[in-house]
Design a protein around this motif. Structure first.
Motif, PDB file in Angstrom:
ATOM      1  N   ALA A  36     -27.308 -56.587  51.342  1.00  0.00           N
ATOM      2  CA  ALA A  36     -27.210 -55.959  52.976  1.00  0.00           C
ATOM      3  C   ALA A  36     -26.645 -57.642  53.544  1.00  0.00           C
ATOM      4  O   ALA A  36     -26.988 -58.150  53.610  1.00  0.00           O
ATOM      5  N   PRO A  37     -26.281 -56.962  54.751  1.00  0.00           N
ATOM      6  CA  PRO A  37     -25.793 -58.301  55.538  1.00  0.00           C
ATOM      7  C   PRO A  37     -26.786 -59.509  56.075  1.00  0.00           C
ATOM      8  O   PRO A  37     -26.258 -60.769  56.067  1.00  0.00           O
ATOM      9  N   TYR A  38     -28.094 -58.829  56.614  1.00  0.00           N
ATOM     10  CA  TYR A  38     -29.132 -59.650  57.812  1.00  0.00           C
ATOM     11  C   TYR A  38     -30.171 -60.063  57.061  1.00  0.00           C
ATOM     12  O   TYR A  38     -30.793 -61.060  56.999  1.00  0.00           O
ATOM     13  N   GLY A  39     -30.180 -59.573  56.060  1.00  0.00           N
ATOM     14  CA  GLY A  39     -31.316 -59.423  54.758  1.00  0.00           C
ATOM     15  C   GLY A  39     -31.487 -61.469  54.331  1.00  0.00           C
ATOM     16  O   GLY A  39     -33.016 -62.049  54.519  1.00  0.00           O
ATOM     17  N   THR A  40     -30.579 -61.355  53.773  1.00  0.00           N
ATOM     18  CA  THR A  40     -30.569 -62.385  53.288  1.00  0.00           C
ATOM     19  C   THR A  40     -28.713 -62.737  53.448  1.00  0.00           C
ATOM     20  O   THR A  40     -27.906 -62.588  54.386  1.00  0.00           O
TER      21      THR A  40
END
Lengths: 99, 133, 111
Positions: free
Chosen positions: B26-30
């Motif tokens: 997923a784009p923003y968690g990591t």
């Protein structure tokens, strides 16, 4: 008791573990990639809807918006902003973060 | 890298390899999604044969309507639309991953080919180099 | 942090002179940066600078020079969408130099 979950339910079992441990009447707050657990029409939606019969589920709105999923949130989930996050923490006796 | 090198670009020794970027986060968690995108943009200067695959939570990278104002991080989803200008035009999305998340092709910010798990597996077999994110 | 002075205001830049905050940008800043490089900005320069700003607004990146050249050609015609024309306007490299004047970060992939 407040539980927070910050991992995607499709990648980790943290949401599942959290829901297993959350007692009736407690609050579950989904943040960061955890907000993917707050959505309709997914393979985990059923489990979350079922849990909402005994716990209150919240999701952090800024994290929902960042991920473009604002129109897919399950009915009954309460959206909170950062201030609401702080309120939840102070309202409850303890917080367990499912990391 | 200088502008001149970027301009000449081209494959060293004229060898063109098939590169597959596999995006599963997923784009923003990591940081994986953004890192992958940056590597794709940089390597586009070398005129290799590049394909991108989005599977598992990677499909969330290209969901429409992302708005990061309130979280204070950069929304890099519009950059996927620039890939065409970099001659990166082969974008594949796993059908099963979309379905598990209640998503359809119409929810995505770029035109893609939706393919099955089996076809993704074939894609991996048919590439010289796989970069995993 | 390095700074530049433009019209009495102090603006933060990085060690290579690119703006730290894209929102600080103004035409005066572009003109002042160009002056530092002994470059007088003409209408042709502005065409490219404005193009880059629009590109960034749409895609959130500064384009690589190859991409810039192609895109300029599409928008302004082949007599402008070629490296000879762009290098004459921006001898330090069209992507790098023009991006700096446009207040953008250095194109991804340039070091």
């Amino acid at each position: 008791m407040l539980h927070t979950v910050n991992k995607s339910p499709f990648e980790r079992n943290t949401l599942e573990s959290c829901l297993r441990h959350a007692k009736k009447g407690s609050a579950v707050l989904l943040i960061e990639d955890g907000v993917y657990g707050a959505l309709k029409g997914t393979t985990v939606s059923g489990k979350v809807s079922e849990a909402m019969k005994s716990v209150t589920v919240y999701a952090l709105q800024p994290d929902i918006e960042a991920r473009g999923v604002q129109n897919r949130v399950l009915d009954g989930i309460k959206l909170v902003d950062y201030g609401g996050f702080v309120d939840l923490v102070t309202e409850h006796n303890a917080t367990q973060s499912w990391l | 890298m200088t502008d001149e090198m970027m301009e000449e670009g081209g494959a060293p020794g004229g060898v063109v390899k098939k590169f597959l970027y596999v995006n599963r986060k997923a784009p923003y968690g990591t940081i994986y999604a953004l890192e992958s995108l940056e590597v794709v943009l940089i390597s586009a200067a070398f005129e290799q044969d590049v394909s991108l695959a989005f599977l598992d939570d990677g499909v969330y990278q290209i969901v429409k309507g992302q708005d990061t104002k309130s979280v204070g991080v950069k929304n890099f989803s519009p950059t996927y639309r620039a890939l065409e200008g970099y001659d990166v035009e082969k974008l594949y999305v796993e059908k099963e991953s979309l379905e598990a998340r209640g998503l359809t092709e119409e929810d995505l910010i770029v035109p893609v080919q939706v393919i099955s798990t089996e076809e993704i597996a074939d894609l991996m077999e048919s590439h010289d180099v796989i970069l995993s994110f | 942090m390095p700074t530049i002075e433009v019209a009495g205001k102090t603006i933060e830049v990085d060690e290579e002179g690119y703006l730290q905050n894209r929102t600080d940008w103004s035409e005066e800043i572009a003109t002042a940066m160009a002056k530092e490089d002994d470059c007088d900005l003409t209408q042709n320069h502005w065409e490219v600078i404005n193009f880059l700003r629009e590109y960034y607004d749409e895609y959130q990146i500064a384009p690589a020079v190859r991409v810039l050249t192609k895109a300029i050609g599409k928008k302004l015609g082949p007599d402008k969408g070629n490296s000879k024309y762009l290098y004459e306007l921006f001898p330090y490299g069209p992507a790098k130099q023009a991006c700096k004047y446009a207040g953008l970060p250095k194109p991804t992939g340039c070091v």
